[in-house]
Design a protein around this motif. Structure first.
Motif, PDB file in Angstrom:
ATOM      1  N   MET A 123      -3.466  -1.179  10.458  1.00 41.21           N
ATOM      2  CA  MET A 123      -3.345  -1.195   8.996  1.00 41.21           C
ATOM      3  C   MET A 123      -1.935  -0.759   8.644  1.00 41.21           C
ATOM      4  O   MET A 123      -1.528   0.359   8.988  1.00 41.21           O
ATOM      5  CB  MET A 123      -4.352  -0.247   8.347  1.00 41.21           C
ATOM      6  N   PRO A 124      -1.144  -1.617   7.982  1.00 45.25           N
ATOM      7  CA  PRO A 124       0.184  -1.173   7.552  1.00 45.25           C
ATOM      8  C   PRO A 124       0.070   0.106   6.718  1.00 45.25           C
ATOM      9  O   PRO A 124      -0.920   0.343   6.038  1.00 45.25           O
ATOM     10  CB  PRO A 124       0.686  -2.359   6.711  1.00 45.25           C
ATOM     11  N   ARG A 125       1.084   0.901   6.787  1.00 45.68           N
ATOM     12  CA  ARG A 125       1.090   2.209   6.127  1.00 45.68           C
ATOM     13  C   ARG A 125       0.666   2.106   4.653  1.00 45.68           C
ATOM     14  O   ARG A 125       1.297   1.402   3.863  1.00 45.68           O
ATOM     15  CB  ARG A 125       2.491   2.788   6.256  1.00 45.68           C
ATOM     16  N   TYR A 126      -0.417   2.776   4.295  1.00 44.16           N
ATOM     17  CA  TYR A 126      -0.951   2.869   2.934  1.00 44.16           C
ATOM     18  C   TYR A 126      -1.470   1.538   2.380  1.00 44.16           C
ATOM     19  O   TYR A 126      -1.621   1.399   1.158  1.00 44.16           O
ATOM     20  CB  TYR A 126       0.089   3.442   1.959  1.00 44.16           C
ATOM     21  N   ALA A 127      -1.775   0.590   3.228  1.00 44.66           N
ATOM     22  CA  ALA A 127      -2.277  -0.714   2.757  1.00 44.66           C
ATOM     23  C   ALA A 127      -3.782  -0.647   2.535  1.00 44.66           C
ATOM     24  O   ALA A 127      -4.567  -1.314   3.213  1.00 44.66           O
ATOM     25  CB  ALA A 127      -1.920  -1.823   3.746  1.00 44.66           C
ATOM     26  N   SER A 146       1.992   0.870 -12.882  1.00 42.72           N
ATOM     27  CA  SER A 146       2.954   1.779 -12.261  1.00 42.72           C
ATOM     28  C   SER A 146       2.781   1.853 -10.744  1.00 42.72           C
ATOM     29  O   SER A 146       3.641   2.389 -10.051  1.00 42.72           O
ATOM     30  CB  SER A 146       2.812   3.181 -12.854  1.00 42.72           C
ATOM     31  N   MET A 147       1.654   1.326 -10.244  1.00 47.54           N
ATOM     32  CA  MET A 147       1.404   1.333  -8.802  1.00 47.54           C
ATOM     33  C   MET A 147       0.900  -0.044  -8.359  1.00 47.54           C
ATOM     34  O   MET A 147      -0.287  -0.227  -8.092  1.00 47.54           O
ATOM     35  CB  MET A 147       0.394   2.420  -8.441  1.00 47.54           C
ATOM     36  N   PRO A 148       1.782  -1.044  -8.330  1.00 48.58           N
ATOM     37  CA  PRO A 148       1.361  -2.395  -7.954  1.00 48.58           C
ATOM     38  C   PRO A 148       0.841  -2.451  -6.520  1.00 48.58           C
ATOM     39  O   PRO A 148       1.168  -1.607  -5.690  1.00 48.58           O
ATOM     40  CB  PRO A 148       2.641  -3.222  -8.111  1.00 48.58           C
ATOM     41  N   ILE A 149       0.022  -3.440  -6.273  1.00 48.26           N
ATOM     42  CA  ILE A 149      -0.577  -3.578  -4.938  1.00 48.26           C
ATOM     43  C   ILE A 149       0.383  -4.382  -4.066  1.00 48.26           C
ATOM     44  O   ILE A 149       0.321  -5.606  -3.994  1.00 48.26           O
ATOM     45  CB  ILE A 149      -1.955  -4.263  -5.046  1.00 48.26           C
TER      46      ILE A 149
END
Length: 212
Positions: A123-127, A146-149
Motif C-alpha cells: 500500500m503506498p504511503r497513506y493510500a 483541503s485533503m484531496p484523494i
C-alpha cells in the motif's frame, strides 16, 4: 516424501516476512478494495538508520520514521482490480507507525489502494481512507477539498455528493471526528468502482498526479 515436501512448504509459507518488497511500482497491478486491517509486525530497520557515527563525530543518516511494517488486510468488497484471496499481507510505511492504521474493535473499514507484484502487496504511503456506511448500507469515503484523494484519479473528486449526518449511525463516524463534526461531502464506493472500470488505469495512471 511428497507429504514431507508439502508440510515443509506450508511451514515456509507461514513464516512472517522479513523484508519490504521491492519492485517497479509503475508496472504493478493496481487494486482498490474495502478492507479491515489487523496488526502484523515491524520489519527490520534499514541499515542506513543504524549507521555508526563517523570518526569526525558526524551522523550521516537519521531516520524519522518507524521501520516499515506489514498488516493483515481482510477483503470486504472489491472496488477495482482482481484479488481472489480473502486476506493478504500488506506492506506499507507511516511516520506514525502501524498503530495509526490498524483497526480497533470500534474502527471502520477502509478503502485502500494496493499495488500487487506476484505474491507481494504494497500500500503506498497513506493510500487509504475511512469508509462510512449509511443506514441504507451504502458505502462512502469522506471528501474534503483541503485533503484531496491523491491516490485515486483526479476525476473521482467530481463524484462527491453532500452527506446528511441523519443518514448515518452516530456510532460509526463520531469516533473519527474528535470535534464531532460530520464531513459535508462523501464519494460513494459504487461510483468510484464504476469510474475506475471506465478509466481502467494502470498503476502509473491511477493517482492524481502523484508518484506512487
Amino acid at each position: 516424501m511428497l507429504l514431507s515436501l508439502i508440510i515443509a512448504a506450508k511451514i515456509a509459507s507461514s513464516q512472517p516476512p522479513k523484508e519490504f518488497p521491492k519492485f517497479d511500482r509503475k508496472t504493478a497491478q493496481p487494486i482498490v478494495l474495502k478492507a479491515t486491517l489487523e496488526a502484523g509486525a515491524y520489519l527490520p530497520e534499514s541499515p542506513e538508520c543504524s549507521r555508526p557515527i563517523d570518526k569526525d563525530g558526524k551522523l550521516g543518516f537519521i531516520c524519522m520514521d518507524p521501520p516499515p511494517f506489514w498488516v493483515s488486510a481482510k477483503r470486504l468488497l472489491p472496488v477495482y482490480g482482481d484479488l481472489d484471496a480473502n486476506s493478504i499481507l500488506l506492506f506499507t510505511t507511516s511516520h506514525y507507525g502501524m498503530e495509526r492504521i490498524i483497526d480497533s474493535p470500534q474502527a471502520k473499514p477502509r478503502l485502500l489502494l494496493v499495488l500487487r507484484h506476484g505474491d507481494d502487496y504494497v500500500m503506498p504511503r497513506y493510500a487509504q481512507a475511512i469508509v462510512l456506511t449509511s443506514r441504507s448500507g451504502e458505502d462512502f469515503i469522506p471528501y474534503s477539498d483541503s485533503m484531496p484523494i491523491w491516490w485515486l484519479p483526479c476525476s473521482v473528486a467530481d463524484l462527491r455528493i453532500p452527506l446528511d449526518p441523519q443518514d448515518f449511525p452516530s456510532q460509526g463516524w463520531s469516533d473519527f471526528y474528535s470535534v464531532k463534526a460530520f464531513p459535508k461531502f462523501g464519494i460513494p464506493l459504487k461510483k468510484i468502482s464504476e469510474q475506475l472500470a471506465r478509466l481502467k488505469p494502470s498503476a502509473a495512471q491511477i493517482t492524481c498526479g502523484h508518484e506512487i
